[in-house]
Design a protein around this motif. Structure first.
Motif, PDB file in Angstrom:
ATOM      1  N   GLY A 100       1.303  -1.418   0.280  1.00  0.00           N
ATOM      2  CA  GLY A 100      -0.030   0.103  -0.359  1.00  0.00           C
ATOM      3  C   GLY A 100       1.087   1.049   0.108  1.00  0.00           C
ATOM      4  O   GLY A 100       2.112   1.492   0.358  1.00  0.00           O
ATOM      5  N   ALA A 101       0.536   2.646  -0.484  1.00  0.00           N
ATOM      6  CA  ALA A 101       1.145   4.447  -0.330  1.00  0.00           C
ATOM      7  C   ALA A 101       1.850   3.977   0.958  1.00  0.00           C
ATOM      8  O   ALA A 101       2.390   4.518   1.390  1.00  0.00           O
ATOM      9  CB  ALA A 101       0.104   4.385  -0.969  1.00  0.00           C
ATOM     10  N   ASP A 102       0.322   3.378   2.360  1.00  0.00           N
ATOM     11  CA  ASP A 102       1.282   3.638   3.697  1.00  0.00           C
ATOM     12  C   ASP A 102       2.348   2.906   4.164  1.00  0.00           C
ATOM     13  O   ASP A 102       2.792   3.575   4.820  1.00  0.00           O
ATOM     14  CB  ASP A 102      -0.081   2.929   4.037  1.00  0.00           C
ATOM     15  N   PHE A 105       4.737   5.849   2.892  1.00  0.00           N
ATOM     16  CA  PHE A 105       4.990   6.266   4.452  1.00  0.00           C
ATOM     17  C   PHE A 105       5.736   6.366   5.544  1.00  0.00           C
ATOM     18  O   PHE A 105       6.495   7.235   5.950  1.00  0.00           O
ATOM     19  CB  PHE A 105       3.717   7.185   4.654  1.00  0.00           C
ATOM     20  N   CYS A 169      -0.983  16.580  -0.678  1.00  0.00           N
ATOM     21  CA  CYS A 169      -2.028  15.546  -1.188  1.00  0.00           C
ATOM     22  C   CYS A 169      -2.593  16.019  -2.309  1.00  0.00           C
ATOM     23  O   CYS A 169      -3.089  17.569  -2.312  1.00  0.00           O
ATOM     24  CB  CYS A 169      -2.450  15.047   0.089  1.00  0.00           C
ATOM     25  N   ASN A 173      -7.313  14.070   0.136  1.00  0.00           N
ATOM     26  CA  ASN A 173      -8.415  13.450   1.072  1.00  0.00           C
ATOM     27  C   ASN A 173      -8.025  14.975   2.512  1.00  0.00           C
ATOM     28  O   ASN A 173      -6.891  14.404   3.253  1.00  0.00           O
ATOM     29  CB  ASN A 173      -7.573  12.389   1.095  1.00  0.00           C
ATOM     30  N   ASP A 200       1.439  12.852  -2.497  1.00  0.00           N
ATOM     31  CA  ASP A 200       0.436  11.621  -2.527  1.00  0.00           C
ATOM     32  C   ASP A 200      -0.495  11.883  -3.504  1.00  0.00           C
ATOM     33  O   ASP A 200      -1.285  12.988  -3.462  1.00  0.00           O
ATOM     34  CB  ASP A 200       0.084  11.501  -1.273  1.00  0.00           C
ATOM     35  N   ALA A 202      -2.741   9.874  -4.378  1.00  0.00           N
ATOM     36  CA  ALA A 202      -3.757   8.192  -4.574  1.00  0.00           C
ATOM     37  C   ALA A 202      -4.232   8.047  -5.675  1.00  0.00           C
ATOM     38  O   ALA A 202      -5.240   6.857  -5.799  1.00  0.00           O
ATOM     39  CB  ALA A 202      -3.812   8.047  -3.022  1.00  0.00           C
ATOM     40  N   TYR A 203      -5.206   9.237  -5.783  1.00  0.00           N
ATOM     41  CA  TYR A 203      -6.848   9.508  -6.400  1.00  0.00           C
ATOM     42  C   TYR A 203      -6.409  10.273  -7.418  1.00  0.00           C
ATOM     43  O   TYR A 203      -7.105  10.445  -8.441  1.00  0.00           O
ATOM     44  CB  TYR A 203      -7.574  10.472  -6.065  1.00  0.00           C
ATOM     45  N   THR A 230      -1.233   4.381  -6.012  1.00  0.00           N
ATOM     46  CA  THR A 230      -1.418   2.952  -5.009  1.00  0.00           C
ATOM     47  C   THR A 230      -2.797   1.926  -6.289  1.00  0.00           C
ATOM     48  O   THR A 230      -3.079   3.046  -6.839  1.00  0.00           O
ATOM     49  CB  THR A 230      -2.625   3.600  -4.278  1.00  0.00           C
ATOM     50  N   SER A 232      -5.314   0.788  -4.614  1.00  0.00           N
ATOM     51  CA  SER A 232      -6.555   0.678  -3.840  1.00  0.00           C
ATOM     52  C   SER A 232      -7.649   1.433  -4.531  1.00  0.00           C
ATOM     53  O   SER A 232      -8.405   1.213  -4.214  1.00  0.00           O
ATOM     54  CB  SER A 232      -6.082   1.264  -2.522  1.00  0.00           C
ATOM     55  N   LYS A 233      -7.491   2.412  -5.790  1.00  0.00           N
ATOM     56  CA  LYS A 233      -8.541   3.675  -5.140  1.00  0.00           C
ATOM     57  C   LYS A 233      -8.888   2.753  -7.059  1.00  0.00           C
ATOM     58  O   LYS A 233      -9.992   2.562  -7.074  1.00  0.00           O
ATOM     59  CB  LYS A 233      -8.152   4.744  -5.388  1.00  0.00           C
ATOM     60  N   ARG A 241      -4.069  -4.463  -0.822  1.00  0.00           N
ATOM     61  CA  ARG A 241      -2.149  -3.953  -0.364  1.00  0.00           C
ATOM     62  C   ARG A 241      -1.162  -3.469  -1.264  1.00  0.00           C
ATOM     63  O   ARG A 241      -0.165  -4.084  -1.429  1.00  0.00           O
ATOM     64  CB  ARG A 241      -2.030  -4.172   1.110  1.00  0.00           C
ATOM     65  N   VAL A 242      -1.114  -2.500  -2.585  1.00  0.00           N
ATOM     66  CA  VAL A 242      -0.273  -2.208  -3.281  1.00  0.00           C
ATOM     67  C   VAL A 242      -0.255  -0.647  -3.399  1.00  0.00           C
ATOM     68  O   VAL A 242      -1.041  -0.676  -4.107  1.00  0.00           O
ATOM     69  CB  VAL A 242      -0.448  -2.792  -4.627  1.00  0.00           C
ATOM     70  N   GLY A 243       1.229  -0.410  -3.228  1.00  0.00           N
ATOM     71  CA  GLY A 243       1.113   0.933  -3.670  1.00  0.00           C
ATOM     72  C   GLY A 243       2.226   1.187  -3.994  1.00  0.00           C
ATOM     73  O   GLY A 243       3.485  -0.034  -3.691  1.00  0.00           O
TER      74      GLY A 243
HETATM   75  C1  LIG Z   1      -4.671  10.184   0.398  1.00  0.00           C
HETATM   76  C2  LIG Z   1      -4.581   8.939   0.747  1.00  0.00           C
HETATM   77  N1  LIG Z   1      -3.368   8.165  -0.076  1.00  0.00           N
HETATM   78  C3  LIG Z   1      -2.986   6.822   0.179  1.00  0.00           C
HETATM   79  C4  LIG Z   1      -3.938   6.409   0.759  1.00  0.00           C
HETATM   80  C5  LIG Z   1      -4.015   5.073   1.190  1.00  0.00           C
HETATM   81  O1  LIG Z   1      -2.998   4.373  -0.314  1.00  0.00           O
HETATM   82  P1  LIG Z   1      -2.956   2.646  -0.155  1.00  0.00           P
HETATM   83  O2  LIG Z   1      -4.249   1.506   0.038  1.00  0.00           O
HETATM   84  O3  LIG Z   1      -2.418   2.022  -1.305  1.00  0.00           O
HETATM   85  O4  LIG Z   1      -1.963   2.343   1.628  1.00  0.00           O
HETATM   86  C6  LIG Z   1      -5.989   6.595   0.798  1.00  0.00           C
HETATM   87  C7  LIG Z   1      -6.399   5.708   1.472  1.00  0.00           C
HETATM   88  O5  LIG Z   1      -7.315   5.771   1.835  1.00  0.00           O
HETATM   89  C8  LIG Z   1      -5.348   8.003   0.301  1.00  0.00           C
HETATM   90  O6  LIG Z   1      -6.750   8.781   0.771  1.00  0.00           O
END
Ligand SMILES: Cc1ncc(COP(=O)(O)O)c(C=O)c1O
Length: 373
Positions: A100-102, A105, A169, A173, A200, A202-203, A230, A232-233, A241-243
């Motif tokens: 995940g992108a998580d 970080f 971001c 978000n 970031d 992600a979207y 990511t 994930s979206k 869980r891949v970012g």
């Molecule tokens: C802005 C942002 N970055 C990263 C993530 C997390 O991404 P990942 O599921 O790849 O860990 C989210 C998930 O909601 C998000 O909103």
């Protein structure tokens, strides 16, 4: 045999910064709402997941790989990194795949932050940056949003000699607003010396053409820029869980050192590879989101509910003074994210769903408005 009673207190072993960490509060699950409200068929529009599901090609690829899970995965995701890099016009040395992108970080925090360091981020913003930084004992400098947008000038002003990273971001978000190209350029010019700029995205795949600008072109001249994305979206693989991080090879090498050897499992790697190649699914997902967002916004306008125009797959809606918008929706089986937990009290964040979910939301919004204040 005599009993030795040990006085064991893990709190005395834990690092102070860990004890001080806030506990992540997830939204309510459909099962929880079903139990608490007696509603069997809840819809969850709270976690910005892809309502169309994963790419069917990713599902097939996973099914084909199931019998190989006795083998460890490729520790450096060779094929997936090559595919991501190829798509972006970069080299695999620019890409690090995370759980995940998580995880990206977290890796940034493990590798670069310690007590006495600082990071700068928007207030509010996605919570993982802050959690990662706090875990390592870094000080978090929060810069309030302005009109729901990250205030890059004030963020740049907040960067002091101890700052190691600024987090942006885009789309943001929980607001859905974009960082403009000139704002990134401004920040990159202001943040000089040994400080990372983390963007970031992600979207990013949800951003419509007229608003999209390419952040990748700034990587070459700015080795301190790291872009996170990511699966994930829009790719619909949140559960796997891949970012990934897109960054200079020198940053990637350092992040590689702190990641677990097998951080991305085999099934996740093959699924992400197949999802990346399934452009049709991405297109379908983007289109469905665009259509759904337009439909939901039209109803919000009609009901006089204020919201932040969004570039992502969710909308931040202002509670019109009822004080319980999320609760009203919840009572009708529509689970949204209350803004209080996201740092925007008085708002709810609603994920765009599929057609049926959007209809359900619209009906619940209409009924909520009918209940009045
Ligand atoms: C802005 C942002 N970055 C990263 C993530 C997390 O991404 P990942 O599921 O790849 O860990 C989210 C998930 O909601 C998000 O909103």
């Amino acid at each position: 045999m005599s009993m030795v009673t040990m006085e064991f207190d893990p709190r005395k072993l834990a690092r102070r910064e860990v004890l001080d960490l806030p506990v992540y509060s997830p939204g309510k699950s459909p099962e929880q709402v079903a139990r608490e409200y007696g509603i069997a068929d809840c819809v969850k529009m709270a976690s910005n997941e892809n309502p169309l599901g994963p790419s069917p090609k990713a599902v097939e690829a996973m099914a084909r790989s199931l019998s190989t899970v006795n083998l460890y995965p490729d520790p450096v995701c060779t094929q997936l990194r090559e595919a991501i890099a190829g798509k972006l016009g970069l080299g695999p040395e620019n890409v690090l795949v995370g759980h995940g992108a998580d995880e990206v970080f977290d890796l940034l925090a493990y590798a670069f932050l310690e007590r006495g360091d600082e990071v700068v981020l928007g207030d509010p913003t996605f919570s993982s940056y802050e959690l990662a930084a706090l875990t390592m004992g870094a000080r978090v400098i929060r810069v309030p949003l302005r009109d729901y947008r990250q205030d890059v000038e004030s963020m740049a002003n907040a960067v002091g000699p101890h700052c190691k990273a600024v987090f942006l971001c885009s789309p943001h978000n929980p607001t859905g607003t974009l960082v403009e190209e000139e704002e990134l350029v401004y920040l990159l010019n202001r943040v000089v010396g040994n400080c990372l700029v983390v963007l970031d995205e992600a979207y990013i795949e949800y951003v419509e053409e007229d608003f999209f600008w390419d952040s990748l072109k700034y990587l070459e001249e700015n080795p301190n820029l790291l872009i996170a994305r990511t699966f994930s979206k829009v790719y619909g693989l949140a559960g796997l869980r891949v970012g990934y991080a897109i960054c200079s090879p020198s940053v990637r090498e350092i992040l590689e050192k702190v990641k677990l050897p097998f951080n991305v499992n085999r099934i996740a790697q093959v699924a992400a590879l197949a999802a990346l190649e399934d452009e049709q699914h991405v297109l379908r997902s983007r289109e469905a989101n665009k259509k759904g967002k337009r439909q939901v916004c039209a109803v919000l306008d009609e009901l006089g509910l204020e919201y932040v125009p969004s570039h992502a797959n969710f909308i931040l809606v202002k509670d019109p003074g009822w004080g319980d918008l999320s609760e009203r929706l919840l009572r009708q089986g529509v689970i949204v994210r209350d803004g209080t937990a996201l740092g925007v009290p008085g708002h709810v964040r609603i994920t765009i769903g599929d057609e049926a979910q959007n209809e359900r939301l619209i009906a619940a919004l209409r009924r909520s408005a009918g209940e009045g204040s």
